[in-house]
Design a protein around this motif. Sequence first.
Motif, short mmCIF file in Angstrom:
data_model
loop_
_atom_site.label_atom_id
_atom_site.label_comp_id
_atom_site.label_asym_id
_atom_site.label_seq_id
_atom_site.Cartn_x
_atom_site.Cartn_y
_atom_site.Cartn_z
N ILE A 60 -3.88 9.55 -0.25
CA ILE A 60 -4.61 8.67 0.65
C ILE A 60 -3.91 8.61 1.98
O ILE A 60 -4.44 8.96 3.02
CB ILE A 60 -4.69 7.25 0.05
N VAL A 61 -2.70 8.11 1.95
CA VAL A 61 -1.89 7.97 3.15
C VAL A 61 -0.49 7.63 2.69
O VAL A 61 -0.30 7.03 1.66
CB VAL A 61 -2.44 6.86 4.08
N THR A 62 0.51 8.08 3.42
CA THR A 62 1.88 7.74 3.05
C THR A 62 2.46 6.79 4.06
O THR A 62 2.02 6.71 5.20
CB THR A 62 2.76 8.99 2.97
N GLY A 63 3.43 6.03 3.65
CA GLY A 63 4.00 5.01 4.51
C GLY A 63 4.94 5.58 5.55
O GLY A 63 5.28 6.75 5.55
N SER A 64 5.38 4.72 6.44
CA SER A 64 6.31 5.12 7.48
C SER A 64 7.72 5.19 6.94
O SER A 64 8.01 4.74 5.85
CB SER A 64 6.24 4.11 8.64
N SER A 65 8.62 5.74 7.73
CA SER A 65 10.05 5.83 7.40
C SER A 65 10.30 6.55 6.09
O SER A 65 11.20 6.21 5.32
CB SER A 65 10.66 4.43 7.33
N GLY A 66 9.48 7.55 5.80
CA GLY A 66 9.71 8.37 4.62
C GLY A 66 9.23 7.77 3.32
O GLY A 66 9.42 8.34 2.27
N SER A 67 8.60 6.62 3.35
CA SER A 67 8.09 6.01 2.13
C SER A 67 6.78 6.66 1.73
O SER A 67 6.01 7.10 2.58
CB SER A 67 7.87 4.51 2.36
N SER A 68 6.51 6.73 0.43
CA SER A 68 5.27 7.33 -0.05
C SER A 68 4.22 6.28 -0.36
O SER A 68 3.22 6.58 -0.98
CB SER A 68 5.55 8.16 -1.32
N THR A 70 2.00 2.56 1.09
CA THR A 70 1.63 1.70 2.21
C THR A 70 0.69 0.62 1.70
O THR A 70 0.06 0.78 0.65
CB THR A 70 0.94 2.49 3.33
N ASN A 71 0.60 -0.51 2.40
CA ASN A 71 -0.28 -1.60 2.02
C ASN A 71 -1.54 -1.57 2.88
O ASN A 71 -1.46 -1.46 4.10
CB ASN A 71 0.43 -2.95 2.20
N ILE A 72 -2.70 -1.65 2.22
CA ILE A 72 -3.99 -1.62 2.89
C ILE A 72 -4.66 -2.98 2.69
O ILE A 72 -4.91 -3.40 1.56
CB ILE A 72 -4.88 -0.50 2.33
N HIS A 73 -4.93 -3.67 3.78
CA HIS A 73 -5.53 -5.01 3.72
C HIS A 73 -7.03 -4.90 3.98
O HIS A 73 -7.47 -4.14 4.85
CB HIS A 73 -4.89 -5.92 4.77
N GLY A 74 -7.82 -5.69 3.22
CA GLY A 74 -9.26 -5.62 3.41
C GLY A 74 -10.00 -6.70 2.65
O GLY A 74 -9.46 -7.78 2.38
N ALA A 75 -11.24 -6.40 2.29
CA ALA A 75 -12.10 -7.36 1.60
C ALA A 75 -12.84 -6.66 0.47
O ALA A 75 -13.02 -5.43 0.49
CB ALA A 75 -13.10 -7.98 2.58
#
Length: 205
Positions: A60-68, A70-75
């Motif tokens: 889907i998407v990987t996080g910043s600073s080398g992290s695999s 990420t948090n996705i906020h929504g409804a």
Amino acid sequence: MRKFVLLVGMLLLVAGSAAAQETPWSELFFGYTLIHANGGSSSSSLAAARQLEGSGAQGIVTGSSGSSTTNIHGASFSVAGNLNSWMGIVADVGSGSIDDSGLSGNIFTYMFGPRISYRHNDRFTPFGQVLVGGARLRVNVPSAGNSNTTLSAWAVAFGGGLDVKLSEHFAIRAIQAEYLMTRFGSESQNNARVSVGLVLRLGKR
């Protein structure tokens, strides 16, 4: 024989008690959703974006600073139709915004499936559900000239939650926690989804 009759009587009494409890025809939920997304094997946002642009998308998407992750906020929004006091059918849709280092975009999910509820307490209603459907991902890559990439994938979610009654027609969904699996490309993404919000209960069975 006497023990058998007593056992049958107890079972009928329990069944009658469960059936006598009020069950709404339908339940509408709307609330906030957090997806803790696991982007797979990539190690940077830019790497994930490049994969999404090509035919071998991995996550889907990987996080910043080398992290695999990420948090996705929504409804999220769901409609449940209750067949009886414990079995219902749910249609669930959700969306979330991606705003990570080097990437932006959104994800949209649409799933359907059965829900089992335990309605033996007038105030608290725990439930479990299994949902199957799809997900659609749109990613914008500023570092690649604001190019847009859109992908579709299968999605599966299973977990449960707890509703707390406020009145005859309203309840608070104190927690809904699920494992959410998507498959963008050749790898599956093992994500966690947590939701809270308001439940509107309509009609009576």
